[in-house]
Design an enzyme around this catalytic site. Structure first.
Site, PDB file in Angstrom:
ATOM      1  N   GLU A 189       1.233   3.906   3.226  1.00  0.00           N
ATOM      2  CA  GLU A 189       2.473   2.849   4.220  1.00  0.00           C
ATOM      3  C   GLU A 189       3.734   2.256   3.924  1.00  0.00           C
ATOM      4  O   GLU A 189       4.307   1.666   4.590  1.00  0.00           O
ATOM      5  CB  GLU A 189       1.721   1.212   4.281  1.00  0.00           C
ATOM      6  CG  GLU A 189      -0.030   2.166   4.167  1.00  0.00           C
ATOM      7  CD  GLU A 189      -1.082   0.654   4.398  1.00  0.00           C
ATOM      8  OE1 GLU A 189      -0.567  -0.688   4.248  1.00  0.00           O
ATOM      9  OE2 GLU A 189      -2.079   1.002   4.382  1.00  0.00           O
ATOM     10  N   HIS A 205       0.325  -1.393  -0.333  1.00  0.00           N
ATOM     11  CA  HIS A 205      -0.383   0.561   0.067  1.00  0.00           C
ATOM     12  C   HIS A 205       0.756   1.583  -0.048  1.00  0.00           C
ATOM     13  O   HIS A 205       2.029   1.052   0.489  1.00  0.00           O
ATOM     14  CB  HIS A 205      -1.254   0.095   1.158  1.00  0.00           C
ATOM     15  CG  HIS A 205      -2.061  -0.780   1.092  1.00  0.00           C
ATOM     16  ND1 HIS A 205      -2.789  -1.165   1.782  1.00  0.00           N
ATOM     17  CD2 HIS A 205      -2.954  -1.536   0.197  1.00  0.00           C
ATOM     18  CE1 HIS A 205      -3.631  -2.224   1.531  1.00  0.00           C
ATOM     19  NE2 HIS A 205      -3.650  -2.242   0.111  1.00  0.00           N
ATOM     20  N   HIS A 214       2.691  -3.609   6.879  1.00  0.00           N
ATOM     21  CA  HIS A 214       1.586  -2.782   6.232  1.00  0.00           C
ATOM     22  C   HIS A 214       1.897  -1.938   7.052  1.00  0.00           C
ATOM     23  O   HIS A 214       2.199  -1.985   8.438  1.00  0.00           O
ATOM     24  CB  HIS A 214       0.322  -3.222   6.448  1.00  0.00           C
ATOM     25  CG  HIS A 214       0.223  -4.040   5.187  1.00  0.00           C
ATOM     26  ND1 HIS A 214      -0.983  -3.201   3.951  1.00  0.00           N
ATOM     27  CD2 HIS A 214       0.445  -5.172   4.478  1.00  0.00           C
ATOM     28  CE1 HIS A 214      -0.736  -4.218   2.692  1.00  0.00           C
ATOM     29  NE2 HIS A 214      -0.044  -5.272   2.898  1.00  0.00           N
ATOM     30  N   GLU A 256       0.433  -4.528  10.644  1.00  0.00           N
ATOM     31  CA  GLU A 256       0.063  -3.650  11.055  1.00  0.00           C
ATOM     32  C   GLU A 256       1.309  -3.012  12.192  1.00  0.00           C
ATOM     33  O   GLU A 256       0.740  -2.656  13.071  1.00  0.00           O
ATOM     34  CB  GLU A 256      -1.537  -3.387  11.114  1.00  0.00           C
ATOM     35  CG  GLU A 256      -2.681  -4.231  10.551  1.00  0.00           C
ATOM     36  CD  GLU A 256      -2.142  -3.763   8.910  1.00  0.00           C
ATOM     37  OE1 GLU A 256      -1.754  -2.418   8.826  1.00  0.00           O
ATOM     38  OE2 GLU A 256      -2.990  -4.137   8.324  1.00  0.00           O
TER      39      GLU A 256
END
Ligand SMILES: [Zn+2]
Length: 396
Positions: free
Chosen positions: A165, A162, A307, A366
Site C-alpha cells: 500500500e 502495509h 492504507h 482506505e
C-alpha cells in the site's frame, strides 16, 4: 537559504523583507536567541534557495533584485563581502529564489531512498520542519517522523504500515510538500489559510512505517542471501511480492497491537507470510514498537492511518471511540466522498489500539479502489480525494 546578519537586523525585519511569516523564521532558527542576533551570524530563511548568477554588462544588485520582485537588501544579505559598487562583468553572485514548486514528485515508484532524499531536500528548503528518527526497521533502516507546527493540537498521520500500500507514502509526502509551499508563500489551500493551522496544530507524520516491506514490493528481495531465501519461502516460493503487506520478517504490522490481539491471531495465519500473521505476541516487531513508543510519547489528539484500498474510513473500535469521532468522520466523508464504516471484524490494528488506550479519535483511511498495489496512474485522483481529509484532520 542562509543569510548573514548585518548590524541592526532582526527576524521581524527578515520576515517583512522576504514576506515569510515570522513563526516560520523563528522555527527555522530554534537554536538562536532572536533577541541576541549579531553581525556576521548565519541564519536560515525558509522557502528560498540561492542560485548562482553571472553578471552581464549593466547589471547591478538593484536591477537584479528589481527584475525578480525582491528588495535590493535581499541581494546584499546573500552576498556578504561583495561590494555592490564594484561588480565585475562575468563575476558570479548569489540570487535569492522563492520556491514555488513541489520538490516531491509523488507520481512514481516511491521507495525508501526516494523518500529519504525528499525529506533531506524539504529539510534544507524548509528548516522549520523537525525530523525525528523513531526507531529502526529489522534491516536497520531509520524510520523518520516529520513534525510541522507549533500548536497544542497534536495530529498524527502515518502511511505504508502495509508494504503493497506504498502509494500512501507519496500521497502523504505530497501533502506535506503542499502544506510547506502554502506556508512559505502565504497561499491558501482550498480557501483555507495555512498559517492558522500551523499555529494551532502540530502535525506528526510517519510517511513510511514499513520501509523494509516497501523495498521488497518495489525493488525485490534483499541482496543478503539469508533474507532472500527466507522471504521467498515466506512468500510460498514466489518471487512476485506484489501481494506482500508484512514487514521483512513476515509479520503484519497492523496486527501487532494489543487490542484484542488474541482474537485477531485466532482467525489469522500462525506462520510468517505475506499478510495477516500478527506475530507470536503483540508489539514484538521493531516497526510496531517504534509506532507504539512514539504514540505514548506524543499525546496525540487524533491519529489517521492511511492504507489502500476501498474508499472507506473506519472510525470505531468496540464502542470505545468518543462522540467526536463520528463528527470527524462525517467531515472526512464529506470532503473525500469516502464512506464511513464504524467497525469491521478486525482487531489488533494501530487505530484500534489508539482508541482503546486513549479513548480519542482514531481512523483507518482506505484510499482508492482496485487491487493492491494500486497503479501509480491513480495518484492524482487519490491525492485530490485525500487532500480534503488531510486538511480536515488539522482544521476540525
Ligand atoms: Zn492496509
Amino acid at each position: 537559504m542562509d543569510i548573514i546578519v548585518r548590524p541592526g537586523d532582526s527576524f521581524w525585519y527578515y520576515s517583512q523583507l522576504f514576506h515569510i511569516n515570522l513563526p516560520l523564521i523563528l522555527d527555522s532558527n530554534r537554536e538562536i536567541n532572536p533577541n541576541q542576533l549579531y553581525a556576521g551570524q548565519r541564519i536560515r530563511i525558509p522557502g528560498f534557495i540561492v542560485q548562482d548568477y553571472r553578471l552581464n554588462q549593466g547589471d547591478s544588485f538593484y536591477s537584479i533584485a528589481r527584475s525578480r520582485g525582491l528588495p535590493v537588501e535581499a541581494m546584499l544579505l546573500v552576498n556578504p563581502g561583495i561590494n555592490p559598487n564594484r561588480l565585475l562583468v562575468g563575476q558570479t553572485v548569489n540570487v535569492p529564489l522563492r520556491v514555488t514548486w513541489r520538490l516531491v514528485q509523488g507520481r512514481q515508484n516511491y521507495d525508501y531512498s526516494r523518500m529519504m532524499n525528499d525529506i533531506r531536500q524539504l529539510k534544507t528548503v524548509y528548516p522549520f520542519i523537525q525530523m525525528n528518527p523513531i526507531g529502526n526497521t529489522v534491516l536497520g533502516n531509520q524510520i523518520p517522523e516529520l513534525l510541522i507546527g507549533n500548536g497544542n493540537k497534536r495530529v498524527h498521520y502515518n502511511a505504508s504500515f502495509h508494504a503493497n500500500e506504498w502509494i500512501t507514502t507519496p500521497v502523504l509526502m505530497t501533502f506535506i510538500n503542499d502544506y510547506l509551499l502554502a506556508l512559505t508563500n502565504s497561499t491558501p489551500i482550498r480557501g483555507l489559510v495555512m498559517a492558522n493551522l500551523h499555529q494551532q496544530t502540530t502535525l506528526s507524520a510517519v510517511p513510511m512505517v514499513n520501509p523494509d516491506g516497501v523495498s521488497l514490493v518495489l525493488n525485490g528481495p534483499p541482496e543478503n542471501e539469508t533474507w532472500r531465501t527466507r522471504v521467498i519461502q515466506y512468500n510460498n516460493g514466489s518471487t512476485d511480492f506484489s501481494g506482500w503487506k508484512a514487514n521483512i520478517r513476515g509479520v503484519d504490522l497492523n496486527d501487532q497491537f494489543p487490542a484484542r490481539w488474541e482474537e485477531e491471531r485466532a482467525r489469522n495465519p500462525k506462520e510468517p507470510g505475506p499478510r495477516d500473521y500478527g506475530g507470536e505476541s503483540p508489539l514484538m516487531e521493531p516497526e510496531a514498537i517504534a509506532m507504539a513508543e512514539l504514540t505514548r510519547a506524543r499525546d496525540f489528539a487524533r491519529v489517521l492511518a492511511f492504507h489502500t484500498q476501498g474508499e472507506v474510513i473506519y472510525w470505531g473500535y468496540e464502542n470505545m471511540e468518543p462522540p467526536e469521532s463520528e463528527v470527524l468522520v462525517n467531515e472526512f466523508s464529506r470532503v473525500s466522498g469516502y464512506g464511513p464504516e464504524q467497525t469491521i471484524e478486525s482487531w489488533a490494528g494501530y487505530k484500534d489500539w489508539f482508541i482503546q488506550e486513549w479513548r480519542r479519535p482514531g481512523f483507518t483511511v482506505e484510499l482508492g479502489t482496485g487491487t493492491n498495489p494500486l497503479p501509480i496512474a491513480q495518484f492524482d485522483e487519490i491525492y485530490q480525494e485525500t487532500l480534503g481529509i488531510f486538511l480536515a484532520g488539522l482544521y476540525m
